[in-house]
Design a protein around this motif. Structure first.
Motif, mmCIF file in Angstrom:
data_model
loop_
_atom_site.group_PDB
_atom_site.id
_atom_site.type_symbol
_atom_site.label_atom_id
_atom_site.label_comp_id
_atom_site.label_asym_id
_atom_site.label_seq_id
_atom_site.Cartn_x
_atom_site.Cartn_y
_atom_site.Cartn_z
ATOM 1 N N VAL A 40 49.031 60.254 14.162
ATOM 2 C CA VAL A 40 48.190 59.658 15.207
ATOM 3 C C VAL A 40 46.926 60.494 15.399
ATOM 4 O O VAL A 40 45.821 59.954 15.529
ATOM 5 N N ASP A 41 47.074 61.812 15.396
ATOM 6 C CA ASP A 41 45.913 62.693 15.573
ATOM 7 C C ASP A 41 44.918 62.510 14.430
ATOM 8 O O ASP A 41 43.708 62.467 14.643
ATOM 9 N N LYS A 42 45.443 62.366 13.220
ATOM 10 C CA LYS A 42 44.570 62.175 12.067
ATOM 11 C C LYS A 42 43.834 60.833 12.145
ATOM 12 O O LYS A 42 42.638 60.757 11.888
ATOM 13 N N ARG A 43 44.552 59.781 12.546
ATOM 14 C CA ARG A 43 43.925 58.449 12.625
ATOM 15 C C ARG A 43 42.899 58.359 13.739
ATOM 16 O O ARG A 43 41.965 57.576 13.661
ATOM 17 N N GLY A 46 41.148 63.372 15.797
ATOM 18 C CA GLY A 46 41.198 64.493 16.734
ATOM 19 C C GLY A 46 40.664 64.192 18.116
ATOM 20 O O GLY A 46 40.621 65.077 18.961
ATOM 21 N N LYS A 47 40.250 62.973 18.357
ATOM 22 C CA LYS A 47 39.642 62.622 19.642
ATOM 23 C C LYS A 47 40.612 62.798 20.807
ATOM 24 O O LYS A 47 40.205 63.148 21.907
ATOM 25 N N TYR A 48 41.895 62.560 20.579
ATOM 26 C CA TYR A 48 42.894 62.625 21.645
ATOM 27 C C TYR A 48 43.916 63.735 21.397
ATOM 28 O O TYR A 48 45.054 63.643 21.842
ATOM 29 N N SER A 49 43.537 64.782 20.711
ATOM 30 C CA SER A 49 44.466 65.846 20.340
ATOM 31 C C SER A 49 45.203 66.431 21.534
ATOM 32 O O SER A 49 46.415 66.628 21.478
#
Length: 123
Positions: A40-43, A46-49
């Protein structure tokens, strides 16, 4: 007997089975949560890390409580303290948790002096 009581009575036996499965496969579940968080972080690039890491930590905590609910010990069934600044993630993640980033309400307009970077009022 109300609807909620009926549901609780029927789900009671399943709760023990789920707890047992969580205990036996705890490492696989933890790994799956980490892998899902990475995808999810990759998709999201990093916007929502920080939110992903926070959610993953909460999911791991809930799974840990479920897996160890039947254990007899000092922390069995007790609440897990919320993560705070400086607390570290479990050893398998190798990172530290971000400061608690809970949602807060926007500041109320009290009619006072606007902040220095505020745009000029329109009239």
């Amino acid at each position: 007997m109300g609807l909620l009581d009926n549901v609780k009575a029927k789900l009671g036996p399943a709760k023990g089975k789920v707890s047992d499965l969580a205990q036996r496969h705890e490492d696989k579940i933890q790994h799956g949560l980490d892998k899902a968080a990475q995808v999810v972080d990759k998709r999201t690039k990093g916007k929502y890390s920080d939110r992903i890491q926070s959610g993953t930590g909460k999911a791991k905590g809930a799974m840990d409580r479920l897996a160890h609910k039947g254990d007899s010990g000092a922390d069995a069934g007790g609440p897990t303290p919320p993560p705070g600044p400086g607390r570290t993630m479990p050893p398998d993640t190798g990172g530290t948790m971000p400061p608690d980033t809970g949602r807060t309400a926007p500041p109320r307009d009290t009619g006072g002096t606007p902040p220095p970077d505020a745009p000029p009022p329109t009239s």
